[in-house]
Design a protein around this motif. Structure first.
Motif, mmCIF file in Angstrom:
data_model
loop_
_atom_site.group_PDB
_atom_site.id
_atom_site.type_symbol
_atom_site.label_atom_id
_atom_site.label_comp_id
_atom_site.label_asym_id
_atom_site.label_seq_id
_atom_site.Cartn_x
_atom_site.Cartn_y
_atom_site.Cartn_z
ATOM 1 N N UNK A 73 27.403 31.882 49.537
ATOM 2 C CA UNK A 73 26.453 31.988 48.440
ATOM 3 C C UNK A 73 25.113 31.359 48.794
ATOM 4 N N UNK A 74 25.132 30.318 49.626
ATOM 5 C CA UNK A 74 23.908 29.595 49.953
ATOM 6 C C UNK A 74 23.879 29.288 51.443
ATOM 7 N N UNK A 75 22.674 29.259 52.000
ATOM 8 C CA UNK A 75 22.477 28.922 53.408
ATOM 9 C C UNK A 75 21.972 27.491 53.518
ATOM 10 N N UNK A 76 22.652 26.670 54.343
ATOM 11 C CA UNK A 76 22.297 25.257 54.538
ATOM 12 C C UNK A 76 22.069 24.571 53.197
ATOM 13 N N UNK A 77 23.096 24.508 52.329
ATOM 14 C CA UNK A 77 22.888 24.002 50.966
ATOM 15 C C UNK A 77 22.416 22.559 50.909
ATOM 16 N N UNK A 78 22.965 21.685 51.778
ATOM 17 C CA UNK A 78 22.593 20.279 51.694
ATOM 18 C C UNK A 78 21.123 20.077 52.030
ATOM 19 N N UNK A 79 20.649 20.708 53.102
ATOM 20 C CA UNK A 79 19.248 20.539 53.498
ATOM 21 C C UNK A 79 18.302 21.187 52.491
ATOM 22 N N UNK A 80 18.719 22.313 51.925
ATOM 23 C CA UNK A 80 17.862 22.974 50.949
ATOM 24 C C UNK A 80 17.767 22.173 49.653
ATOM 25 N N UNK A 81 18.913 21.660 49.172
ATOM 26 C CA UNK A 81 18.899 20.834 47.963
ATOM 27 C C UNK A 81 18.048 19.593 48.182
ATOM 28 N N UNK A 82 18.138 19.001 49.378
ATOM 29 C CA UNK A 82 17.318 17.833 49.707
ATOM 30 C C UNK A 82 15.836 18.172 49.630
ATOM 31 N N UNK A 83 15.447 19.307 50.187
ATOM 32 C CA UNK A 83 14.040 19.708 50.153
ATOM 33 C C UNK A 83 13.561 19.948 48.726
ATOM 34 N N UNK A 84 14.369 20.649 47.939
ATOM 35 C CA UNK A 84 13.973 20.950 46.561
ATOM 36 C C UNK A 84 13.850 19.668 45.745
ATOM 37 N N UNK A 85 14.731 18.698 45.982
ATOM 38 C CA UNK A 85 14.662 17.426 45.262
ATOM 39 C C UNK A 85 13.406 16.645 45.641
ATOM 40 N N UNK A 86 13.079 16.631 46.938
ATOM 41 C CA UNK A 86 11.854 15.948 47.374
ATOM 42 C C UNK A 86 10.623 16.625 46.775
ATOM 43 N N UNK A 87 10.608 17.953 46.770
ATOM 44 C CA UNK A 87 9.483 18.673 46.184
ATOM 45 C C UNK A 87 9.358 18.398 44.696
ATOM 46 N N UNK A 88 10.491 18.243 44.010
ATOM 47 C CA UNK A 88 10.454 17.904 42.591
ATOM 48 C C UNK A 88 9.784 16.548 42.383
ATOM 49 N N UNK A 89 10.129 15.568 43.239
ATOM 50 C CA UNK A 89 9.500 14.251 43.135
ATOM 51 C C UNK A 89 8.012 14.326 43.448
#
Length: 302
Positions: free
Chosen positions: A123-139
């Motif tokens: 369902x998702x590609x590299x989920x951990x790294x992508x979630x990390x990026x999206x969280x940093x961008x949110x901050x």
């Protein structure tokens, strides 16, 4: 004599895959159980009777509040849909992610969302790294919006010298800028996503932050229309600025001072803000109970 070649049927492969992900399912189930226990504890400690008595009768209030509450998971879904093409059904774990972050501790929701994705391979590609990026961008988006609102609301904030030294504002703003600059400076080593994906995700986070702030101001206005919408928008901006600045003490007192400076109905504004804070908690409790309940039922059926 050659030994026979062992082959695996699709059913065997599916069984091995299921066993390999068994620990993730149990971990996700344990997370849901802990979240449910925390919600029940908060429900026991909460003063729901007082909250119900303070709720307004205006239907537009609840509509604006719902938009403000759902802005975060909705824009998260838009971001992940762009990155992974997630279906609308994935909005449910994203709402649960918001509840977990609000009720438990920061980034516990991201941990749950990662477990949810791990149960669904492909369902998702590299989920951990992508979630990390999206969280940093949110901050980063939150910091950027805070700085913009800080500049816009600076004349109002400098009037609050009775409860806050203006130098704390400058120091807090400097900390926000330093953190954001450090992340951008080492961006190539931190981020996994491509630059177009980073720009699009950051832009959606900025729109989400503005949407949530504006509709919260609209909800306050519908609850207390005697105070002009302009005052409520400014107060919502002040709320976001004060909440995100790291060096500001006694933030609740500062909110009260801001209400007194904005209008002569400071006590009424404070009551509306307190009521909406309680409503956010109540919404988290209700949504959390519903989602964890359906999660348990769905896992039991599987």
């Amino acid at each position: 004599m050659t030994s026979p070649v062992t082959t695996f049927a699709p059913a065997d492969a599916a069984a091995l895959t299921s066993k390999a992900r068994g620990w993730q399912r149990w971990l996700a189930l344990a997370f849901s159980a802990i979240l449910l226990l925390v919600i029940l504890f908060e429900l026991r400690e909460g003063e729901l009777d007082d909250l119900v008595a303070a709720l307004p009768n205006a239907v537009p209030f609840y509509a604006a509040f719902a938009v403000s509450y759902l802005a975060l998971p909705m824009f998260d879904w838009l971001i992940y849909r762009r990155l992974w093409g997630l279906p609308l059904a994935s909005l449910t774990p994203l709402i649960k992610k918001r509840v977990a972050n609000d009720v438990m501790f920061g980034y516990s929701g991201e941990a749950y969302f990662y477990l949810w994705l791990r149960e669904r391979p492909g369902l998702a590609e590299a989920p951990l790294r992508t979630i990390k990026d999206v969280s940093i961008l949110s901050a980063l988006a939150g910091n950027a919006m805070t700085l913009l609102l800080l500049i816009w609301a600076w004349p109002m904030l400098t009037d609050l010298t009775l409860t806050m030294d203006p130098r704390l504002l400058l120091g807090s703003g400097a900390v926000v800028i330093a953190i954001s600059f450090a992340i951008l400076l080492f961006g190539k080593k931190i981020f996994y996503l491509s630059m177009p994906d980073l720009r699009a995700s950051f832009g959606l986070h900025m729109v989400r932050s503005a949407t949530s702030t504006f509709f919260l101001a609209m909800a306050w206005y519908f609850a207390l229309p005697d105070v002009g919408i302009g005052y409520w928008v400014m107060f919502a901006a002040l709320r976001m600025v004060i909440n995100r600045l790291p060096l500001i003490p006694s933030k609740d007192l500062l909110f009260a001072a801001a209400a007194m400076v904005l209008t002569d109905q400071g006590s009424a504004m404070g009551a509306v803000v307190a009521m909406s804070a309680g409503l956010f908690l109540a919404a988290n409790l209700l949504v959390g109970i519903l989602l964890t309940g359906t999660d348990f039922i769905g896992r039991r059926r599987r």
